[in-house]
Design a protein around this motif. Structure first.
Motif, PDB file in Angstrom:
ATOM      1  N   PRO A 174       0.836  -1.212   0.000  1.00  0.00           N
ATOM      2  CA  PRO A 174       0.000   0.000   0.000  1.00  0.00           C
ATOM      3  C   PRO A 174       0.865   1.254   0.000  1.00  0.00           C
ATOM      4  O   PRO A 174       1.867   1.331   0.715  1.00  0.00           O
ATOM      5  N   ARG A 175       0.500   2.208  -0.836  1.00  0.00           N
ATOM      6  CA  ARG A 175       1.299   3.424  -0.943  1.00  0.00           C
ATOM      7  C   ARG A 175       0.979   4.350   0.229  1.00  0.00           C
ATOM      8  O   ARG A 175      -0.198   4.617   0.521  1.00  0.00           O
ATOM      9  N   ASP A 176       2.008   4.827   0.887  1.00  0.00           N
ATOM     10  CA  ASP A 176       1.827   5.769   1.991  1.00  0.00           C
ATOM     11  C   ASP A 176       3.063   6.647   2.081  1.00  0.00           C
ATOM     12  O   ASP A 176       3.977   6.547   1.264  1.00  0.00           O
ATOM     13  N   SER A 177       3.092   7.515   3.069  1.00  0.00           N
ATOM     14  CA  SER A 177       4.249   8.372   3.316  1.00  0.00           C
ATOM     15  C   SER A 177       4.731   8.098   4.731  1.00  0.00           C
ATOM     16  O   SER A 177       4.356   8.800   5.683  1.00  0.00           O
ATOM     17  N   PRO A 178       5.563   7.064   4.903  1.00  0.00           N
ATOM     18  CA  PRO A 178       5.965   6.671   6.249  1.00  0.00           C
ATOM     19  C   PRO A 178       6.888   7.702   6.879  1.00  0.00           C
ATOM     20  O   PRO A 178       7.617   8.410   6.171  1.00  0.00           O
ATOM     21  N   PRO A 179       6.874   7.795   8.198  1.00  0.00           N
ATOM     22  CA  PRO A 179       7.865   8.651   8.868  1.00  0.00           C
ATOM     23  C   PRO A 179       9.260   8.076   8.651  1.00  0.00           C
ATOM     24  O   PRO A 179       9.426   6.855   8.495  1.00  0.00           O
ATOM     25  N   VAL A 180      10.247   8.940   8.601  1.00  0.00           N
ATOM     26  CA  VAL A 180      11.608   8.502   8.302  1.00  0.00           C
ATOM     27  C   VAL A 180      12.601   9.269   9.170  1.00  0.00           C
ATOM     28  O   VAL A 180      12.525  10.495   9.277  1.00  0.00           O
ATOM     29  N   ILE A 181      13.533   8.527   9.765  1.00  0.00           N
ATOM     30  CA  ILE A 181      14.679   9.144  10.416  1.00  0.00           C
ATOM     31  C   ILE A 181      15.733   9.426   9.348  1.00  0.00           C
ATOM     32  O   ILE A 181      16.080   8.538   8.563  1.00  0.00           O
ATOM     33  N   GLY A 182      16.249  10.638   9.308  1.00  0.00           N
ATOM     34  CA  GLY A 182      17.179  10.996   8.256  1.00  0.00           C
ATOM     35  C   GLY A 182      18.394  10.086   8.186  1.00  0.00           C
ATOM     36  O   GLY A 182      18.863   9.743   7.098  1.00  0.00           O
ATOM     37  N   ALA A 183      18.903   9.662   9.333  1.00  0.00           N
ATOM     38  CA  ALA A 183      20.093   8.811   9.343  1.00  0.00           C
ATOM     39  C   ALA A 183      19.832   7.460   8.690  1.00  0.00           C
ATOM     40  O   ALA A 183      20.767   6.832   8.170  1.00  0.00           O
ATOM     41  N   THR A 184      18.579   7.005   8.692  1.00  0.00           N
ATOM     42  CA  THR A 184      18.252   5.760   7.992  1.00  0.00           C
ATOM     43  C   THR A 184      18.541   5.904   6.507  1.00  0.00           C
ATOM     44  O   THR A 184      19.097   5.006   5.869  1.00  0.00           O
ATOM     45  N   CYS A 185      18.165   7.040   5.929  1.00  0.00           N
ATOM     46  CA  CYS A 185      18.463   7.297   4.517  1.00  0.00           C
ATOM     47  C   CYS A 185      19.971   7.310   4.291  1.00  0.00           C
ATOM     48  O   CYS A 185      20.458   6.827   3.251  1.00  0.00           O
ATOM     49  N   GLY A 186      20.709   7.871   5.250  1.00  0.00           N
ATOM     50  CA  GLY A 186      22.155   7.907   5.122  1.00  0.00           C
ATOM     51  C   GLY A 186      22.766   6.520   5.102  1.00  0.00           C
ATOM     52  O   GLY A 186      23.673   6.239   4.303  1.00  0.00           O
ATOM     53  N   ILE A 187      22.268   5.633   5.943  1.00  0.00           N
ATOM     54  CA  ILE A 187      22.805   4.271   6.006  1.00  0.00           C
ATOM     55  C   ILE A 187      22.491   3.514   4.722  1.00  0.00           C
ATOM     56  O   ILE A 187      23.382   2.929   4.087  1.00  0.00           O
ATOM     57  N   ILE A 188      21.229   3.526   4.318  1.00  0.00           N
ATOM     58  CA  ILE A 188      20.828   2.757   3.143  1.00  0.00           C
ATOM     59  C   ILE A 188      21.421   3.365   1.868  1.00  0.00           C
ATOM     60  O   ILE A 188      21.913   2.652   0.992  1.00  0.00           O
ATOM     61  N   GLY A 189      21.402   4.685   1.755  1.00  0.00           N
ATOM     62  CA  GLY A 189      21.990   5.335   0.595  1.00  0.00           C
ATOM     63  C   GLY A 189      23.479   5.079   0.484  1.00  0.00           C
ATOM     64  O   GLY A 189      24.019   4.914  -0.623  1.00  0.00           O
ATOM     65  N   SER A 190      24.169   5.010   1.614  1.00  0.00           N
ATOM     66  CA  SER A 190      25.606   4.729   1.598  1.00  0.00           C
ATOM     67  C   SER A 190      25.874   3.302   1.125  1.00  0.00           C
ATOM     68  O   SER A 190      26.831   3.057   0.379  1.00  0.00           O
ATOM     69  N   ILE A 191      25.027   2.367   1.547  1.00  0.00           N
ATOM     70  CA  ILE A 191      25.186   0.988   1.077  1.00  0.00           C
ATOM     71  C   ILE A 191      24.934   0.912  -0.424  1.00  0.00           C
ATOM     72  O   ILE A 191      25.642   0.194  -1.153  1.00  0.00           O
ATOM     73  N   GLN A 192      23.935   1.651  -0.901  1.00  0.00           N
ATOM     74  CA  GLN A 192      23.695   1.682  -2.342  1.00  0.00           C
ATOM     75  C   GLN A 192      24.922   2.205  -3.090  1.00  0.00           C
ATOM     76  O   GLN A 192      25.308   1.647  -4.131  1.00  0.00           O
ATOM     77  N   ALA A 193      25.522   3.268  -2.589  1.00  0.00           N
ATOM     78  CA  ALA A 193      26.724   3.810  -3.233  1.00  0.00           C
ATOM     79  C   ALA A 193      27.854   2.789  -3.228  1.00  0.00           C
ATOM     80  O   ALA A 193      28.588   2.642  -4.217  1.00  0.00           O
ATOM     81  N   MET A 194      28.007   2.061  -2.133  1.00  0.00           N
ATOM     82  CA  MET A 194      29.032   1.028  -2.064  1.00  0.00           C
ATOM     83  C   MET A 194      28.792  -0.059  -3.099  1.00  0.00           C
ATOM     84  O   MET A 194      29.737  -0.545  -3.753  1.00  0.00           O
ATOM     85  N   GLU A 195      27.522  -0.440  -3.288  1.00  0.00           N
ATOM     86  CA  GLU A 195      27.198  -1.445  -4.299  1.00  0.00           C
ATOM     87  C   GLU A 195      27.584  -0.955  -5.693  1.00  0.00           C
ATOM     88  O   GLU A 195      28.126  -1.706  -6.510  1.00  0.00           O
ATOM     89  N   VAL A 196      27.295   0.305  -5.982  1.00  0.00           N
ATOM     90  CA  VAL A 196      27.662   0.875  -7.279  1.00  0.00           C
ATOM     91  C   VAL A 196      29.170   0.823  -7.470  1.00  0.00           C
ATOM     92  O   VAL A 196      29.667   0.394  -8.521  1.00  0.00           O
ATOM     93  N   ILE A 197      29.923   1.253  -6.476  1.00  0.00           N
ATOM     94  CA  ILE A 197      31.382   1.283  -6.581  1.00  0.00           C
ATOM     95  C   ILE A 197      31.933  -0.121  -6.795  1.00  0.00           C
ATOM     96  O   ILE A 197      32.830  -0.330  -7.624  1.00  0.00           O
ATOM     97  N   LYS A 198      31.416  -1.102  -6.076  1.00  0.00           N
ATOM     98  CA  LYS A 198      31.892  -2.477  -6.236  1.00  0.00           C
ATOM     99  C   LYS A 198      31.635  -2.990  -7.641  1.00  0.00           C
ATOM    100  O   LYS A 198      32.508  -3.624  -8.262  1.00  0.00           O
ATOM    101  N   ILE A 199      30.439  -2.749  -8.166  1.00  0.00           N
ATOM    102  CA  ILE A 199      30.110  -3.261  -9.488  1.00  0.00           C
ATOM    103  C   ILE A 199      30.941  -2.564 -10.572  1.00  0.00           C
ATOM    104  O   ILE A 199      31.463  -3.210 -11.485  1.00  0.00           O
ATOM    105  N   LEU A 200      31.079  -1.263 -10.472  1.00  0.00           N
ATOM    106  CA  LEU A 200      31.818  -0.529 -11.501  1.00  0.00           C
ATOM    107  C   LEU A 200      33.305  -0.882 -11.508  1.00  0.00           C
ATOM    108  O   LEU A 200      33.943  -0.868 -12.559  1.00  0.00           O
ATOM    109  N   THR A 201      33.859  -1.186 -10.346  1.00  0.00           N
ATOM    110  CA  THR A 201      35.286  -1.504 -10.269  1.00  0.00           C
ATOM    111  C   THR A 201      35.561  -3.000 -10.333  1.00  0.00           C
ATOM    112  O   THR A 201      36.713  -3.411 -10.509  1.00  0.00           O
TER     113      THR A 201
END
Length: 246
Positions: A174-201
């Protein structure tokens, strides 16, 4: 590589090597969304020296975004413009392209021109399914991330090798707008960036056929093994073709 770049990336070149750094420099990444996840992932991709970052978003900055969307400072400005300015300021040696557009089935192909990998930094499964289909069509890795509250998840879709996003999530929640702690975005976004770096290199092991789950309340990470669904409407026929060619 220029002397300025060698100095800029001096702390990571021992890990990536000159060849790995050059691969980042020669790569293009589409960041689909300039919100919380897009902010964190694109900042680290820019800082790492990914040569071309295209970040697409059709919204304007709202004051309620500022607890987590660290690319932005001024409510009212278009996110694509704000993101481009912030990332170029962070690393003026790379090319940053902010695209003020609604990502759709009709616009996605143009957005993928010159792109090597997709970062799913969106906030709806409707858009995620568009990214998933496009990644399969163009044989591009897709780094999925999502957050809610203290929690988040990441997986890497590699067409022809892993389960696709619809295999994992056959129906949108179901589509909603959940509350979010900003640091959660930092953790998950950082892991995404790490995945990109690993694949590209070509270094390390990506989250292929693995869904990483982050529980911020307990500071714990778990992992779920996932498998391709041979009847998946998005990748089932493609997987069958790939298996036949193999």
């Amino acid at each position: 590589m220029l002397t300025e770049e060698t100095r800029r990336y001096a702390r990571q070149i021992p890990l990536l090597g000159i060849e790995g750094q050059e691969r980042l420099k020669g790569s293009g990444v589409l960041v689909a969304g300039a919100g919380g996840l897009g902010s964190a992932s694109s900042c680290y991709l820019a800082a790492a020296g990914v040569g071309h970052i295209r970040i697409a978003d059709s919204d304007a900055v709202e004051i309620s975004n500022l607890n987590r969307q660290i690319l932005h400072r001024i409510p009212g400005i278009r996110k694509a413009i704000s993101a481009e300015e912030a990332l170029h300021s962070l690393n003026p040696t790379i090319e940053v392209e902010g695209v003020d557009i609604c990502i759709s089935e009709s616009s996605i192909d143009d957005l993928l021109n010159g792109i090597d990998i997709i970062v799913d930094a969106s906030d709806s499964f409707e858009l995620r399914y568009i990214l998933n289909s496009a990644a399969l069509e163009h044989s591009l890795p897709l780094i999925h991330g999502a957050v809610s509250g203290f929690d988040g998840q990441v997986t890497t879709v590699i067409p022809g090798r892993t389960a696709c996003l619809r295999c994992i999530f056959p129906r949108p929640p179901p589509r909603d707008s959940p509350p979010v702690i900003g640091a959660t975005c930092g953790i998950i976004g950082s892991i995404q960036a790490m995945e990109v770096i690993k694949i590209l290199t070509g270094l390390g092991e990506p989250l292929a056929n693995r869904l990483l789950i982050w529980d911020g309340r307990c500071a714990q990470m778990d992992e779920i093994s996932i498998e391709r669904n041979e009847r998946c409407p998005d990748c089932g026929s493609r997987n069958a073709s790939d298996d036949t060619r193999a």
